[in-house]
Write a protein that holds these residues in place. Structure first.
Motif, PDB file in Angstrom:
ATOM      1  N   LEU A   1      -3.506   6.083   6.589  1.00  0.00           N
ATOM      2  CA  LEU A   1      -4.973   6.068   6.711  1.00  0.00           C
ATOM      3  C   LEU A   1      -5.467   4.863   7.518  1.00  0.00           C
ATOM      4  CD1 LEU A   1      -6.385   7.240   3.261  1.00  0.00           C
ATOM      5  CD2 LEU A   1      -7.155   8.035   5.491  1.00  0.00           C
ATOM      6  N   THR A   2      -4.818   3.711   7.354  1.00  0.00           N
ATOM      7  CA  THR A   2      -5.283   2.546   8.112  1.00  0.00           C
ATOM      8  C   THR A   2      -5.181   2.816   9.607  1.00  0.00           C
ATOM      9  OG1 THR A   2      -3.094   1.568   8.050  1.00  0.00           O
ATOM     10  CG2 THR A   2      -4.684   0.734   6.462  1.00  0.00           C
ATOM     11  N   GLY A   3      -4.261   3.689   9.997  1.00  0.00           N
ATOM     12  CA  GLY A   3      -4.137   4.019  11.414  1.00  0.00           C
ATOM     13  C   GLY A   3      -5.408   4.619  11.976  1.00  0.00           C
TER      14      GLY A   3
ATOM     15  N   ARG B   1       1.692   6.103  10.823  1.00  0.00           N
ATOM     16  CA  ARG B   1       0.535   5.225  10.986  1.00  0.00           C
ATOM     17  C   ARG B   1       0.125   5.159  12.455  1.00  0.00           C
ATOM     18  NH1 ARG B   1       1.521  -0.807   9.367  1.00  0.00           N
ATOM     19  NH2 ARG B   1       2.546  -0.810  11.390  1.00  0.00           N
TER      20      ARG B   1
ATOM     21  N   ILE C   1     -13.560   5.151  11.784  1.00  0.00           N
ATOM     22  CA  ILE C   1     -14.466   5.140  10.641  1.00  0.00           C
ATOM     23  C   ILE C   1     -15.801   4.505  11.015  1.00  0.00           C
ATOM     24  CG2 ILE C   1     -14.802   4.067   8.379  1.00  0.00           C
ATOM     25  CD1 ILE C   1     -12.115   5.102   7.656  1.00  0.00           C
TER      26      ILE C   1
ATOM     27  N   ASN D   1      -8.446   3.563  11.224  1.00  0.00           N
ATOM     28  CA  ASN D   1      -9.574   2.664  10.963  1.00  0.00           C
ATOM     29  C   ASN D   1     -10.614   2.646  12.064  1.00  0.00           C
ATOM     30  OD1 ASN D   1      -9.383  -0.122  12.588  1.00  0.00           O
ATOM     31  ND2 ASN D   1      -7.328   0.677  12.277  1.00  0.00           N
ATOM     32  N   LEU D   2     -10.180   2.844  13.301  1.00  0.00           N
ATOM     33  CA  LEU D   2     -11.154   2.744  14.391  1.00  0.00           C
ATOM     34  C   LEU D   2     -12.122   3.918  14.421  1.00  0.00           C
ATOM     35  CD1 LEU D   2      -9.033   1.377  17.341  1.00  0.00           C
ATOM     36  CD2 LEU D   2     -10.779   0.221  16.005  1.00  0.00           C
TER      37      LEU D   2
ATOM     38  N   GLU E   1     -14.041   9.749   4.361  1.00  0.00           N
ATOM     39  CA  GLU E   1     -12.807   9.511   3.614  1.00  0.00           C
ATOM     40  C   GLU E   1     -12.058  10.830   3.425  1.00  0.00           C
ATOM     41  OE1 GLU E   1     -10.612   6.328   1.793  1.00  0.00           O
ATOM     42  OE2 GLU E   1     -12.269   6.411   3.200  1.00  0.00           O
ATOM     43  N   ILE E   2     -12.802  11.851   3.087  1.00  0.00           N
ATOM     44  CA  ILE E   2     -12.163  13.142   2.834  1.00  0.00           C
ATOM     45  C   ILE E   2     -11.656  13.759   4.142  1.00  0.00           C
ATOM     46  CG2 ILE E   2     -12.605  15.494   2.036  1.00  0.00           C
ATOM     47  CD1 ILE E   2     -14.590  14.177   0.017  1.00  0.00           C
TER      48      ILE E   2
ATOM     49  N   GLU F   1      -2.985  14.101   5.810  1.00  0.00           N
ATOM     50  CA  GLU F   1      -2.071  15.026   5.136  1.00  0.00           C
ATOM     51  C   GLU F   1      -1.310  15.877   6.151  1.00  0.00           C
ATOM     52  OE1 GLU F   1      -1.120  15.337   2.051  1.00  0.00           O
ATOM     53  OE2 GLU F   1      -2.546  14.003   1.055  1.00  0.00           O
TER      54      GLU F   1
ATOM     55  N   ARG G   1      -8.601  11.917   5.249  1.00  0.00           N
ATOM     56  CA  ARG G   1      -7.502  12.239   4.349  1.00  0.00           C
ATOM     57  C   ARG G   1      -6.865  13.568   4.765  1.00  0.00           C
ATOM     58  NH1 ARG G   1      -5.923  11.819  -1.129  1.00  0.00           N
ATOM     59  NH2 ARG G   1      -4.040  13.054  -1.234  1.00  0.00           N
TER      60      ARG G   1
ATOM     61  N   MET H   1       0.834  -1.200   0.000  1.00  0.00           N
ATOM     62  CA  MET H   1       0.000   0.000   0.000  1.00  0.00           C
ATOM     63  C   MET H   1       0.864   1.244   0.000  1.00  0.00           C
ATOM     64  SD  MET H   1      -2.497  -1.495   2.956  1.00  0.00           S
ATOM     65  CE  MET H   1      -3.643  -0.144   3.124  1.00  0.00           C
TER      66      MET H   1
ATOM     67  N   ARG I   1     -18.100   8.797   1.939  1.00  0.00           N
ATOM     68  CA  ARG I   1     -17.361   9.802   1.197  1.00  0.00           C
ATOM     69  C   ARG I   1     -16.840  10.913   2.106  1.00  0.00           C
ATOM     70  NH1 ARG I   1     -16.654  12.721  -3.616  1.00  0.00           N
ATOM     71  NH2 ARG I   1     -17.041  14.885  -3.062  1.00  0.00           N
TER      72      ARG I   1
ATOM     73  N   LYS J   1       2.434   8.846  -2.295  1.00  0.00           N
ATOM     74  CA  LYS J   1       1.697   7.895  -3.134  1.00  0.00           C
ATOM     75  C   LYS J   1       2.521   6.671  -3.506  1.00  0.00           C
ATOM     76  CE  LYS J   1      -2.004  10.605  -4.273  1.00  0.00           C
ATOM     77  NZ  LYS J   1      -2.619  11.356  -5.372  1.00  0.00           N
TER      78      LYS J   1
END
Ligand SMILES: Nc1ncnc2c1ncn2[C@@H]1O[C@H](COP(=O)(O)OP(=O)(O)OP(=O)(O)O)[C@@H](O)[C@H]1O
Ligand SMILES: [Mg+2]
Lengths: 293, 355, 262
Positions: free
Chosen positions: C108-110, C172, C115, C112-113, C133-134, C141, C137, C101, C130, C154
């Protein structure tokens, strides 16, 4: 009751043959960390080559020798062309490569010698032995005997000889094996050649019983549950696992089969192995392993 | 206009998180859809539609399903065809036992049944890994094939175990010609592919990949391994199940359990190896490759040797070519054709300044 | 000094932890406490059981004996996925990133809890899926900027150089906004410059968010500079526990290290 024993003994005899094929897998796995899915195709390839040679009038022993030579060449080629370029890839990639190899070998074997089935007579008597009121096939007895001898020989080879010890060193730690000066590529070629030999014997025994034909490749599918049960790295695991699978498969077919319409020997060993794994994930003789992080 | 990323500044994270962040990709997909929906129906004949394109799309869907499980979540399965079988038989039985059930609902239910079976056979993945699991999935393959053959109920007691799919009708409209079947399959596959793409770029997909790449670390950041793996089994089997239903309803018409044997499972596995593990596009490229390859072999063999060639030699040649290709791809480009495509795009993106 | 940096009460205690693998005793009856907002270092020779200690704290290994106390709650058996829910994050000695990845996705996986959207919403990339996610993100950043890895965000992390991978892994862990951060040799194998950067990141995080840190490090200079509190392990046993100054003067510690050197 004697019927039970008759089934049990029949199962155990078949189980010895499973052990033999499973041992072919274990050998390669221990030395190169590859689960060789092509083992079944090697069985077909060896048997088909042997039968086709004898059918062309070549003497039994000569044909045996020639087939063995071909299997060795095949082993060396496999090491060169398939394994060496994949050395540092994940094990699962190598596994998939051996699926490709199995297709290749099946295509080659049948492309060279034709797809039609052949009969094979090794001169092993195929009578029925009556012990008490049990009926036991002498062919199975002989076949199991030959397989058992081979299994024993392999176990000795693995544990007692210099090459065998080198093999185990490779299995335990590739780097260490290299450090003490064992040429990895030779080891791999040797192991694949030995596995080829095992495939030849298995192919002959099995082929003599059910004809040399495409279905021989399925022998490998019989050995896979043995491996899950016994563990991919354990020689005793392969032996005991083979016996357990052989016996329970036949017993299940006889005692459970009628209630569910029969034909369960295809999947029963897998289910058995799975159930077992859910209880004991490390297999029969494996040790509990905790991932190091 | 040239394909490139630099010079196109994204104005928000929203647009950078869009499904195809680069406009040329977006147009590319639009163009592909346009061709698939408008151009092909206009020019393709029945043979192409019915014998090549429809099965290609269905197999691409199955490959997509397997790719979710194997390519994204890292759980190698050798039993994907069995879940196709579950889907096919489930769709048949829903139509049979609930007459008048809407066709699309039927397919969804068939997918859900496959998903349920997938979860059951996914349970071992919680305790065993790698090829232990791969071997365990063979249990699914053999067991499902056997039960669908042995228990007559599944095939409505047809003597040979063969089922004949019912007619496909949506709101009185009969999908009976190759063209109509093609369009129906294309629509279903497009929607499911889009959903898969959405899933893999969201949290669900990241969790799958995390479990694939390093399960201990995934657990430490709070991902539930069990839930994640079972979800992958469920979604993957859903896709395979729908593909199986389509195989029966839109392609073959009559199928039995042996239509979905181990060989089919390998065929699907080969698609994702050749096309690209962990790539939605790769599932399609791989399916196209594997569907077209035998046709190509056949044509070139006939061109070279005329009609003298024995059919069994041809099928053995296929085995050799497939086996060789799999090994070739695993050695040369383990990420498959999709990766080659991506490299080509990256080259273009920076062109004419390679550094 | 930043009020967040004022060291508070003990929030994490390990009590009488014993762990062995087959015949190997990795930890024998180790106890110590970590106070809120402090930087606690665990040091000791190779194989002393330092990594095992962190693995026990966040539930990767399960000790045969002993327990944890976290914010007053006694935990006999910690589970890895639960430790994340308690606000404990972690980096690993041998980088444990998700290799396939991108750096961005790894970080981002960091999160996960945090979401909330269901996978159905995600399949349609719709509504919460959506907007979340934004939003995430955007936070990621910020972390990318902080760690100065904008240019590689990336790139699949498998292709990044070692030093950058270590940073992504820290990213992460930070993405989870943890209260306790366990760092296993975050500076191993780095050159002086990279080490300085890493020290700066660690201090900044500790300073700005008051994150409690448990750190394993072999470089004594770094340990002495960063730590409020040092625990010394040797052959699975705790041989010292105190301020950096106390540890420096402790005869047993000196012996343990000399013993290794000899
Ligand atoms: N998963 C495991 N399985 C078996 N033994 C283990 C495992 N993890 C650690 N050990 C053993 O436990 C002991 C302590 O190891 P640990 O990794 O905790 O040491 P460490 O202090 O972190 O050393 P280093 O400075 O080398 O990182 C070692 O003897 C090690 O071999
Ligand atoms: Mg360590």
């Amino acid at each position: 009751m004697s019927f039970f024993f008759e089934v049990l003994i029949g199962g155990l005899l078949a189980g010895v043959m499973y052990s033999l094929v499973a041992l072919g897998f274990v050998l390669i796995f221990k030395a190169s960390g590859v689960l060789n899915f092509a083992q079944g195709s090697m069985v077909l390839f060896a048997a088909l080559t042997f039968v086709s040679l004898t059918e062309r009038g070549i003497n039994f022993w000569l044909a045996l020798l020639a087939t063995l030579a071909i299997m060795v060449v095949l082993a060396i080629l496999t090491e060169r062309i398939v394994l060496r370029p994949l050395v540092n890839q994940p094990a699962i990639t190598l596994f998939m490569a051996t699926i490709g190899l199995s297709f290749l070998l099946e295509g080659l074997a049948q492309g060279l010698w034709g797809s039609q089935p052949h009969g094979l007579n090794l001169g092993i008597p195929d009578d029925v032995l009556v012990i008490g009121d049990m009926f036991i096939s002498t062919f199975d007895l002989y076949a199991a005997g030959i397989a058992a001898v081979l299994v024993g020989a392999l176990a000795v080879f693995f544990n007692k000889t210099r090459v065998g010890r080198a093999l185990r060193a490779v299995a335990d730690d590739h780097q260490a094996a290299l450090a003490v000066g064992i040429p990895l590529k030779h080891i791999w070629a040797i192991v694949w050649a030995v596995a080829g030999f095992v495939a030849l014997v298995a192919g002959l025994l099995w082929g003599a019983r059910q004809g040399v034909q495409f279905a021989l490749t399925l022998v490998a599918l019989k050995a896979l549950p043995v491996l899950i049960l016994g563990g991919f790295t354990s020689v005793p695991g392969a032996i005991v696992g083979g016996l357990i699978i052989g016996a329970s498969e036949k017993l299940a077919e006889v005692y459970i089969g009628p209630y569910v319409g029969g034909g369960i020997e295809n999947w029963f060993p897998y289910m058995l192995a799975l159930m077992f794994l859910l209880i004991r994930p490390e297999g029969l003789f494996g040790e509990v392993h905790i991932d190091r992080v | 206009m040239i394909y490139r990323e630099c010079g196109q500044f994204k104005t928000s994270y929203g647009s950078d998180q869009a499904i195809f962040p680069i406009p040329q990709d977006r147009w590319g997909v639009m163009l592909a859809l346009l061709i698939a929906f408008m151009v092909i129906p206009a020019i393709a004949n029945e043979y192409w539609l019915g014998v090549i394109l429809t099965p290609f799309l269905i197999l691409a869907l199955a490959a997509l399903g397997l790719n979710i499980l194997t390519g994204y979540c890292g759980q190698l399965s050798l039993g994907s065809a069995a879940f196709m079988a579950v889907g096919a038989f489930a769709a048949y039985n829903f139509e049979l036992r609930l007459p008048g059930i809407p066709l699309l609902l039927d397919f969804v239910l068939a997918g859900l049944v496959a998903a349920g079976v997938g979860i059951i056979f996914g349970i071992p993945s919680l305790r065993i890994k790698g090829f232990y699991l791969a071997v365990a999935t063979l249990a699914a393959q053999f067991f499902i094939e056997w039960s669908l053959t042995k228990f007559g109920w599944f095939s409505n007691y047809s003597s040979s175990g063969v089922i004949t799919a019912q007619k496909m009708v949506i709101l009185g409209y009969d999908f009976d010609t190759p063209l109509r079947k093609y369009l129906l399959v294309l629509s279903i596959v497009s929607v499911l592919a889009l959903m898969a793409k959405n899933l893999v770029r969201s949290e669900t997909g990241r969790a799958w990949m995390a479990v694939r790449d390093m399960d201990v670390a995934a657990e430490v950041i709070g991902i539930r391994i069990m839930k994640t793996k079972l979800m992958a089994f469920a979604v993957s089997s859903f896709y395979c199940g729908v593909a199986g239903a389509l195989w029966a309803f839109a392609y073959l018409g009559t199928v039995d359990a042996q239509t979905f044997d181990l060989h089919r499972s390998f065929q699907i596995l080969f698609m994702i190896i050749v096309g690209g593990m962990g790539s939605i596009l790769g599932s399609f490229i791989g399916a196209a490759f594997i569907v077209l390859m035998p046709i190509f072999i056949n044509l070139s063999a006939h061109a070279l040797f005329g009609n003298a060639i024995r059919p069994d030699l041809l099928s053995n040649m296929e085995l050799i070519v497939f086996g060789g290709l799999i090994i070739f791809f695993l050695i040369v480009e383990p990420l498959g054709l999709a990766r080659l495509w991506q490299i080509a795009k990256e080259k273009l993106r920076l062109w004419p300044f390679p550094h | 000094m930043n009020p967040k940096r004022t060291i508070g009460d003990v929030i994490l205690e390990v009590e009488d932890i014993a762990l062995s693998f087959g015949g190997v005793r990795a930890l024998s009856h180790v106890s110590f406490g970590v106070r809120e907002h402090e930087i606690c270092s665990i040091i000791g020779p190779n194989g002393a059981g330092k990594s095992s200690m962190l693995n026990v704290i966040n539930g990767v290994y399960h000790p045969q004996h002993g327990h944890l106390v976290y914010r007053g709650k006694r935990i006999r058996r910690m589970h890895a996925h639960k430790s994340a829910r308690y606000g404990i994050a972690r980096t690993f000695q041998n980088i444990a990133l998700f290799k396939g990845m991108s750096a961005l996705d790894n970080i981002l996986t960091g999160r996960n809890l945090m979401i909330k959207s269901t996978f159905i919403e995600q399949a349609f990339y719709w509504g919460r899926a959506r907007s979340e996610e934004i939003a995430h993100r955007r936070r990621v950043e910020e972390i990318v900027d902080f760690l100065e890895i904008e240019s590689v965000r990336k790139v699949p992390v498998g292709r990044l150089p070692y030093g950058l991978q270590k940073r992504v892994e820290l990213g992460r862990a930070l993405a989870a906004e943890p209260q306790v951060l366990l760092l296993d040799e975050p500076m191993a194998g780095m050159n002086v410059e990279e080490k300085e950067d890493m020290c700066r990141f660690i201090l900044d995080v500790n300073d700005e968010f008051g994150t409690t840190m448990v750190l394993i490090e072999h470089d004594m200079g770094v340990v002495m500079d960063l730590s409020d509190h040092v625990v010394v392990l040797d052959y699975g046993r705790k041989i010292a526990d105190g301020t950096p100054e106390e540890i420096r003067d402790n005869q047993q510690v000196i012996d343990a290290y000399l013993g290794v050197a000899a």
